[in-house]
Design a protein around this motif. Structure first.
Motif, PDB file in Angstrom:
ATOM      1  N   ASP A 124       1.625   2.043  13.117  1.00 42.43           N
ATOM      2  CA  ASP A 124       1.293   1.852  14.542  1.00 42.43           C
ATOM      3  C   ASP A 124       0.947   0.150  14.905  1.00 42.43           C
ATOM      4  N   LEU A 125       0.181  -0.129  14.098  1.00 40.90           N
ATOM      5  CA  LEU A 125      -0.138  -1.552  14.198  1.00 40.90           C
ATOM      6  C   LEU A 125       0.376  -2.780  13.360  1.00 40.90           C
ATOM      7  N   SER A 127       0.790  -1.317  -0.060  1.00 40.35           N
ATOM      8  CA  SER A 127       0.039  -0.020   0.008  1.00 40.35           C
ATOM      9  C   SER A 127       0.841   1.187  -0.082  1.00 40.35           C
ATOM     10  N   GLU A 150      -1.654  -4.359   7.082  1.00 41.16           N
ATOM     11  CA  GLU A 150      -2.548  -3.826   5.818  1.00 41.16           C
ATOM     12  C   GLU A 150      -3.547  -4.801   5.662  1.00 41.16           C
ATOM     13  N   TYR A 188      -1.307   0.404   4.839  1.00 40.83           N
ATOM     14  CA  TYR A 188      -0.219   0.206   5.946  1.00 40.83           C
ATOM     15  C   TYR A 188      -0.684   0.980   7.196  1.00 40.83           C
ATOM     16  N   ASN A 189      -0.591   0.558   8.368  1.00 42.05           N
ATOM     17  CA  ASN A 189      -0.877   1.215   9.503  1.00 42.05           C
ATOM     18  C   ASN A 189       0.470   0.909  10.288  1.00 42.05           C
ATOM     19  N   GLN A 202      -7.324  -1.118   3.748  1.00 38.52           N
ATOM     20  CA  GLN A 202      -6.804  -0.309   4.761  1.00 38.52           C
ATOM     21  C   GLN A 202      -5.210  -0.563   4.382  1.00 38.52           C
TER      22      GLN A 202
END
Length: 176
Positions: free
Chosen positions: A95-96, A64, A99, A92-93, A90
């Motif tokens: 913090d978590l 992503s 994706e 790529y995050n 979603q």
């Protein structure tokens, strides 16, 4: 050139610049030819999903990463030469460290995916019917309502033995 191709080209060039890599170095890190990388950077080539994954893995980043952050519409990564298409649900995050992808796989096809970085895990959640996953020495099956988790740091293949297209969620977990 489309907005998506422009963005992919810009991200590739930016990543190369940040690393200080030549096209030769980038080709060695990604397994993609120097000529193809140059065409992608110039927006002359629409990379396959497989090619984009290899580039992302070579730079140790998410798929992503190559999509615009402010999407007026959700982009679907697809190529006429591939059985698989990917929609980023979603991005790529950090913090978590994950994706979420929506994968569509054409009827009676298989899509080979090369190994991701060490520690990358994937969860497969079929939306209907059955998805098979081919690993080096085994084939695993996930039915609708089931979750299949596997270590994605090995070559793997998504297999659709159904007579119609299937869709499944693919949650990619990256090590922090």
């Amino acid at each position: 050139m489309t907005i998506l191709l422009d963005h992919i080209a810009l991200q590739l060039k930016q990543l190369r610049t940040e690393k200080g890599w030549s096209l030769d170095q980038t080709a060695k890190q990604t397994g993609i030819s120097k000529a193809m990388l140059g065409q992608i950077e110039r927006g002359e080539s629409n990379p396959t999903v497989q090619t984009l994954w290899k580039i992302a893995m070579g730079f140790h980043t998410s798929l992503s990463h190559f999509l615009p952050l402010e999407q007026k519409e959700q982009h679907v990564l697809q190529h006429q030469d591939e059985a698989l298409s990917v929609k980023i649900l979603q991005a790529y995050n950090p913090d978590l460290a994950y994706e979420v992808l929506l994968i569509s796989l054409k009827a009676n096809t298989m899509h080979h995916s090369c190994a991701h970085d060490t520690g990358v895990m994937e969860d497969i959640l079929p939306l209907s019917h059955t998805v098979k996953l081919g690993l080096e020495n085994e084939v695993m099956t996930a039915k609708m309502g089931e979750v299949l988790r596997f270590s994605a740091d090995q070559n793997h293949a998504y297999i659709n033995e159904n007579s119609h297209e299937i869709q499944f969620y693919n949650i990619v977990h990256y090590p922090k």
